[in-house]
Motif scaffolding. Structure first.
Motif, PDB file in Angstrom:
ATOM      1  N   GLU A  33       3.592 -39.665  81.372  1.00 48.60           N
ATOM      2  CA  GLU A  33       3.002 -38.851  80.302  1.00 48.60           C
ATOM      3  C   GLU A  33       3.557 -37.430  80.270  1.00 48.60           C
ATOM      4  OE1 GLU A  33      -1.547 -39.868  79.703  1.00 48.60           O
ATOM      5  OE2 GLU A  33      -1.133 -39.489  81.818  1.00 48.60           O
ATOM      6  N   VAL A  34       4.212 -37.016  81.351  1.00 44.87           N
ATOM      7  CA  VAL A  34       4.520 -35.600  81.532  1.00 44.87           C
ATOM      8  C   VAL A  34       5.316 -35.017  80.377  1.00 44.87           C
ATOM      9  CG1 VAL A  34       5.831 -33.969  82.936  1.00 44.87           C
ATOM     10  CG2 VAL A  34       4.313 -35.627  84.040  1.00 44.87           C
ATOM     11  N   ALA A  35       6.419 -35.656  80.014  1.00 47.72           N
ATOM     12  CA  ALA A  35       7.319 -35.072  79.014  1.00 47.72           C
ATOM     13  C   ALA A  35       6.594 -34.822  77.695  1.00 47.72           C
ATOM     14  CB  ALA A  35       8.519 -35.997  78.800  1.00 47.72           C
ATOM     15  N   GLU A  36       5.874 -35.822  77.237  1.00 46.03           N
ATOM     16  CA  GLU A  36       5.198 -35.699  75.940  1.00 46.03           C
ATOM     17  C   GLU A  36       4.089 -34.650  75.995  1.00 46.03           C
ATOM     18  OE1 GLU A  36       3.411 -39.325  74.639  1.00 46.03           O
ATOM     19  OE2 GLU A  36       2.322 -38.342  73.017  1.00 46.03           O
ATOM     20  N   ILE A  37       3.319 -34.658  77.071  1.00 48.24           N
ATOM     21  CA  ILE A  37       2.150 -33.773  77.134  1.00 48.24           C
ATOM     22  C   ILE A  37       2.566 -32.309  77.296  1.00 48.24           C
ATOM     23  CG2 ILE A  37       0.118 -33.182  78.517  1.00 48.24           C
ATOM     24  CD1 ILE A  37      -0.140 -35.675  76.656  1.00 48.24           C
ATOM     25  N   ILE A  38       3.567 -32.048  78.097  1.00 46.28           N
ATOM     26  CA  ILE A  38       3.988 -30.646  78.269  1.00 46.28           C
ATOM     27  C   ILE A  38       4.547 -30.101  76.954  1.00 46.28           C
ATOM     28  CG2 ILE A  38       5.576 -29.096  79.474  1.00 46.28           C
ATOM     29  CD1 ILE A  38       3.207 -30.025  81.172  1.00 46.28           C
ATOM     30  N   ALA A  39       5.342 -30.912  76.260  1.00 37.71           N
ATOM     31  CA  ALA A  39       5.866 -30.454  74.961  1.00 37.71           C
ATOM     32  C   ALA A  39       4.723 -30.193  73.982  1.00 37.71           C
ATOM     33  CB  ALA A  39       6.828 -31.502  74.399  1.00 37.71           C
ATOM     34  N   LYS A  40       3.745 -31.066  73.998  1.00 38.36           N
ATOM     35  CA  LYS A  40       2.602 -30.900  73.096  1.00 38.36           C
ATOM     36  C   LYS A  40       1.793 -29.659  73.467  1.00 38.36           C
ATOM     37  CE  LYS A  40      -1.272 -33.547  71.170  1.00 38.36           C
ATOM     38  NZ  LYS A  40      -1.942 -34.859  71.124  1.00 38.36           N
ATOM     39  N   ALA A  41       1.622 -29.461  74.763  1.00 39.27           N
ATOM     40  CA  ALA A  41       0.847 -28.300  75.235  1.00 39.27           C
ATOM     41  C   ALA A  41       1.470 -26.998  74.747  1.00 39.27           C
ATOM     42  CB  ALA A  41       0.770 -28.318  76.763  1.00 39.27           C
ATOM     43  N   PHE A  42       2.775 -26.881  74.854  1.00 40.95           N
ATOM     44  CA  PHE A  42       3.443 -25.647  74.422  1.00 40.95           C
ATOM     45  C   PHE A  42       3.377 -25.491  72.907  1.00 40.95           C
ATOM     46  CE2 PHE A  42       5.401 -23.286  77.865  1.00 40.95           C
ATOM     47  CZ  PHE A  42       5.107 -24.122  78.940  1.00 40.95           C
ATOM     48  N   TYR A  43       3.539 -26.592  72.211  1.00 38.99           N
ATOM     49  CA  TYR A  43       3.455 -26.522  70.747  1.00 38.99           C
ATOM     50  C   TYR A  43       2.084 -25.993  70.329  1.00 38.99           C
ATOM     51  CZ  TYR A  43       2.988 -27.854  65.900  1.00 38.99           C
ATOM     52  OH  TYR A  43       2.747 -27.816  64.550  1.00 38.99           O
ATOM     53  N   ILE A  44       1.040 -26.552  70.929  1.00 34.04           N
ATOM     54  CA  ILE A  44      -0.315 -26.160  70.530  1.00 34.04           C
ATOM     55  C   ILE A  44      -0.605 -24.720  70.950  1.00 34.04           C
ATOM     56  CG2 ILE A  44      -2.766 -26.631  70.929  1.00 34.04           C
ATOM     57  CD1 ILE A  44      -2.002 -29.621  71.107  1.00 34.04           C
ATOM     58  N   ALA A  45      -0.175 -24.339  72.133  1.00 36.99           N
ATOM     59  CA  ALA A  45      -0.456 -22.980  72.611  1.00 36.99           C
ATOM     60  C   ALA A  45       0.131 -21.926  71.687  1.00 36.99           C
ATOM     61  CB  ALA A  45       0.083 -22.799  74.030  1.00 36.99           C
ATOM     62  N   ARG A  46       1.318 -22.194  71.155  1.00 44.38           N
ATOM     63  CA  ARG A  46       2.015 -21.141  70.394  1.00 44.38           C
ATOM     64  C   ARG A  46       1.864 -21.265  68.879  1.00 44.38           C
ATOM     65  NH1 ARG A  46       7.072 -24.257  71.645  1.00 44.38           N
ATOM     66  NH2 ARG A  46       7.434 -23.000  73.517  1.00 44.38           N
ATOM     67  N   SER A  47       1.396 -22.398  68.386  1.00 42.87           N
ATOM     68  CA  SER A  47       1.380 -22.602  66.939  1.00 42.87           C
ATOM     69  C   SER A  47       0.098 -22.060  66.314  1.00 42.87           C
ATOM     70  CB  SER A  47       1.509 -24.095  66.619  1.00 42.87           C
ATOM     71  OG  SER A  47       0.403 -24.783  67.145  1.00 42.87           O
ATOM     72  N   GLY A  48       0.164 -21.787  65.006  1.00 46.03           N
ATOM     73  CA  GLY A  48      -1.020 -21.319  64.283  1.00 46.03           C
ATOM     74  C   GLY A  48      -1.614 -20.101  64.947  1.00 46.03           C
ATOM     75  N   ARG A  49      -2.925 -20.135  65.159  1.00 48.04           N
ATOM     76  CA  ARG A  49      -3.560 -19.083  65.945  1.00 48.04           C
ATOM     77  C   ARG A  49      -3.381 -19.456  67.406  1.00 48.04           C
ATOM     78  NH1 ARG A  49      -9.801 -16.950  65.354  1.00 48.04           N
ATOM     79  NH2 ARG A  49      -9.757 -15.493  67.084  1.00 48.04           N
ATOM     80  N   PRO A  50      -2.592 -18.702  68.159  1.00 50.33           N
ATOM     81  CA  PRO A  50      -2.280 -19.121  69.533  1.00 50.33           C
ATOM     82  C   PRO A  50      -3.529 -19.159  70.414  1.00 50.33           C
ATOM     83  CG  PRO A  50      -0.814 -17.353  68.796  1.00 50.33           C
ATOM     84  CD  PRO A  50      -1.928 -17.447  67.792  1.00 50.33           C
ATOM     85  N   GLY A  51      -3.388 -19.807  71.552  1.00 46.11           N
ATOM     86  CA  GLY A  51      -4.525 -19.880  72.462  1.00 46.11           C
ATOM     87  C   GLY A  51      -4.156 -20.570  73.754  1.00 46.11           C
TER      88      GLY A  51
END
Lengths: 175, 569
Positions: free
Chosen positions: B143-161
């Motif tokens: 799961e690592v590759a997909e989840i880390i990429a998703k985590a960074f996308y979500i952290a930085r996109s839209g209103r970051p968090g």
């Protein structure tokens, strides 16, 4: 501020922790969840969540806007109960010896459907509004034949498809 | 570099490779038992991933916040399971309130041990779920590759968090074939955006307004649209004010800049708010610290609210013209629609109120004729030495508000503070993160004697990693902001706000950090010059007036009209 019952309908990604995220939004605002149901939606990987709660419209509006911005919430909207056709399902476990007589004495619309019967108990299934289901429960309790009672959360369907987008439509008018 | 495709690696190594593929260069962390497989792999990645060993996990997460807000990149921290993860909670909440993009990697006990109260097992996801933008527990190396990429996308996109990714010990040790998988979000239902009609409406209001003002929030910095905001302000000749987190998004010496709004903002911006006929709010959320009593907020103004987070529209104050979307796109579309207008009467109104603050507050605050030193004078002196180029980090309290009032900024991303959560202990580790992100800039930390002791162990991080932060410790022997409120609103009953402090110079010395204590105004300038001139970390302890109060001040829940310029008003 006037409080009333609202139904929050959310389409959410079907994954661990989403329910926690949604209920946390209610907890944060001290809103008690009266009923909650989660089921598969027609879209793969997306679940449908229906939550009923009493609060003010302004609080519900803010809560819905909050949930609509949560990553795993695909869409959230709230409704007044009269905007939707909503039904719950209840199961009643009735003492067999005198319960049969009680059931026979009820008006047809209140009866429900017997789905299991033996020498000890009768299981009756009934769908309807919460008020209808509670009314039957109270009747059976008052006749001292009710041994068990279980009620589901709401399943809903929109009376008018355009109502499905009511919250977005309201915002789109403003934006 | 040799391709890793189809080569079996551990989940831990896959995670490090995923971080590299996301552009991560620096990680703040602290090892422990359950995260040992990851740290073991990290040993071989020391040349590619700069790991800074903090002294407490809270230090790691605040440092990641400081790094993120300085660099505009996602900050990353590591913590082990159980207490390591729970020690991150304050920083995650802080990042959530202040929209800071961070990814926290925490270890978790092996999957088979979940739910057994295993040693150092904590429900990391359950604990952090309400304060994260997203979270996930990896239980398989695949799961690592997909989840880390998703985590960074979500952290930085839209209103970051903030995003938390927990990884079980067996997933760290498990084998997988790593291949970078950029995250592509699923199509989302269309939501109403910013229409031409709305843009026209907003522009018409701006062009017609007699007394307009622009409020810049942190969204301006996050979107990197400082120049566009400047073009908007100059195009319409519209004065600009800032929220606490928006500071440094607009040059403080610009003729249209009028100061900060809110509870401890400047006098003129708060008076402007109450007299304005139009407020253009950019990337801000109308927090209670900005509005005071929301029912009495901006009674004469139409409000144009430019904000990426739809949930903030109308949350606390009305939005007459909500413009939902990226601030850069929206302002870019507004600029050509704006006409220049003379606003002599409005600008004279503003200048009059600025003069009132100078005469009634600033002159007194900066006055040190008795030979002692005020916090205001210290910040002012540092600002003069820094020339607007220093990156200022603060902790939380009176010194934070003085720093906001008297610092000067000529470039963006120069102000890092804990706004929404108001986290004491934030400053020192955040300054570490800021300095790591901007090694070529002077990073000055203003911190109180209370706040520094909440994370003072991070002096060890400064020592070990040789991080040249300039620490200005404003020591008044009090938890100053609480004391001020006790003085003003609790009949001077100083309940547990006096501090018996250690010898901070000895502490700095023990960590090998050069330090100096200054007590007289006449020594202040030379000590600040010495601090800036020193190569390496420096702690300047300034013995400030014990009972100095920070003004202007709008009491909690009051209208912005009720701003106090001194006590007993």
């Amino acid at each position: 501020m006037e409080t009333k019952e609202f139904l929050l309908v959310a389409s959410v990604n079907n994954r661990v922790a989403v329910l926690n995220k949604v209920t946390a939004a209610f907890l944060k605002r001290h809103i008690n969840i009266e009923s909650l149901s989660v089921s598969e939606s027609p879209v793969d990987g997306v679940s449908s969540m229906v939550i009923s709660a009493h609060t003010t419209e302004e609080t519900m509006r803010r809560l819905t806007a909050h949930l609509d911005s949560v990553y795993d919430v695909v869409h959230a909207a709230y409704y007044h109960s009269e905007d939707l056709v909503h039904q719950e399902l209840a199961l009643y476990k009735i003492e067999a010896r005198s319960g049969g007589d009680v059931l026979r004495s009820l008006p047809r619309r209140d009866k429900g459907r017997v789905i299991e019967r033996n020498d000890d108990y009768i299981i009756v299934e009934k769908s309807g509004s919460r008020a209808q289901l509670e009314s039957l429960r109270q009747t059976l309790e008052s006749r001292k034949v009710l041994e068990g009672y279980s009620r589901s959360g709401n399943v809903v369907i929109h009376k008018d498809r355009t109502e499905d987008l009511r919250e977005d439509a309201r915002l789109s008018l403003a934006v | 570099m040799k391709t890793m495709k189809n080569k079996q690696v551990s989940g831990a190594e896959a995670l490090l490779r995923a971080l590299l593929d996301e552009g991560v260069e620096t990680v703040f962390g602290y090892p422990g038992g359950t995260i040992m497989p990851l740290y073991d792999e990290l040993y071989d990645y020391r040349d590619r991933l700069y790991h800074i060993l903090v002294r407490h996990e809270q230090g790691a997460v605040h440092a990641a916040e400081g790094y993120a807000r300085t660099s505009g990149k996602v900050g990353v921290c590591f913590a082990t399971a159980g207490p390591g993860a729970t020690n991150l909670v304050t920083g995650i909440a802080d990042a959530s309130m202040d929209s800071t993009p961070i990814v926290c990697i925490t270890a978790q006990v092996a999957r088979d041990n979940l739910g057994t109260n295993f040693f150092q097992e904590a429900d990391t996801l359950g604990i952090t779920n309400p304060i994260t933008k997203w979270s996930y527990e990896i239980t398989q190396a695949d799961e690592v590759a997909e989840i880390i990429a998703k985590a960074f996308y979500i952290a930085r996109s839209g209103r970051p968090g903030p995003v938390v990714v927990s990884i079980t010990r067996d997933a760290q040790a498990g084998r997988t074939t790593y291949e970078h998988k950029p995250f592509t979000p699923a199509p989302a239902p269309a939501k109403p955006g910013c229409t031409d009609a709305r843009l026209d409406e907003a522009a018409a209001l701006m062009n017609a307004a007699e007394r307009p003002m622009i409020i810049v929030g942190q969204g301006v910095t996050i979107s990197g649209v400082e120049e566009r905001v400047r073009a908007l302000a100059e195009g319409g000749n519209i004065p600009v004010v800032s929220t606490l987190l928006g500071i440094s998004a607009f040059p403080t010496d610009h003729p249209l800049f009028c100061g900060n709004v809110g509870m401890h903002g400047n006098y003129a911006p708060n008076m402007m708010t109450q007299q304005a006929d139009l407020i253009v709010a950019v990337g801000m959320r109308f927090s209670d610290r900005v509005t005071g009593n929301p029912a009495a907020y901006a009674p004469l103004a139409k409000i144009v609210h430019i904000e990426i987070d739809r949930a903030e529209i109308g949350k606390t104050v009305r939005a007459d013209v909500p413009l939902v979307g990226d601030a850069g796109e929206i302002i870019g579309a507004l600029v050509p629609r704006i006409k220049h207008r003379e606003r002599g009467e409005w600008l004279r109104f503003i200048e009059g109120h600025r003069r009132t603050e100078r005469e009634n507050v600033s002159t007194r605050a900066l006055d040190c004729t008795d030979g002692g030193i005020s916090m205001a004078a210290t910040v002012d002196a540092v600002a003069r030495h820094g020339g607007g180029d220093a990156l200022v980090v603060t902790d939380v309290g009176q010194h934070q508000m003085f720093a906001a009032l008297y610092s000067r900024f000529s470039q963006p991303r120069s102000w890092i503070t804990s706004g929404g959560l108001g986290t004491m202990g934030f400053g020192l580790p955040a300054a570490i993160g800021a300095k790591v992100a901007a090694p070529g800039r002077d990073v000055v930390l203003f911190v109180g004697d209370g706040g520094i002791q909440m994370s003072i162990q991070e002096l060890g991080t400064i020592m070990q990693s040789d991080i040249a932060v300039k620490i200005v410790l404003l020591n008044n022997g009090f938890l100053g902001m609480v004391r001020q409120w006790q003085e003003m609103f609790f009949d001077r009953r100083y309940s547990f706000t006096q501090l018996a402090n250690p010898d901070f110079l000895q502490i700095a010395g023990a960590y090998g950090i050069k330090s100096r204590r200054v007590e007289k105004r006449r020594d202040l300038e030379s000590s600040i010059a010495e601090m800036f001139g020193h190569v390496g970390p420096y702690l300047l302890e300034v013995a400030v007036e014990r009972e100095e109060n920070v003004f202007p001040m709008v009491p909690a829940g009051a209208s912005l009209d009720d701003v106090l310029m001194k006590k007993n008003e």
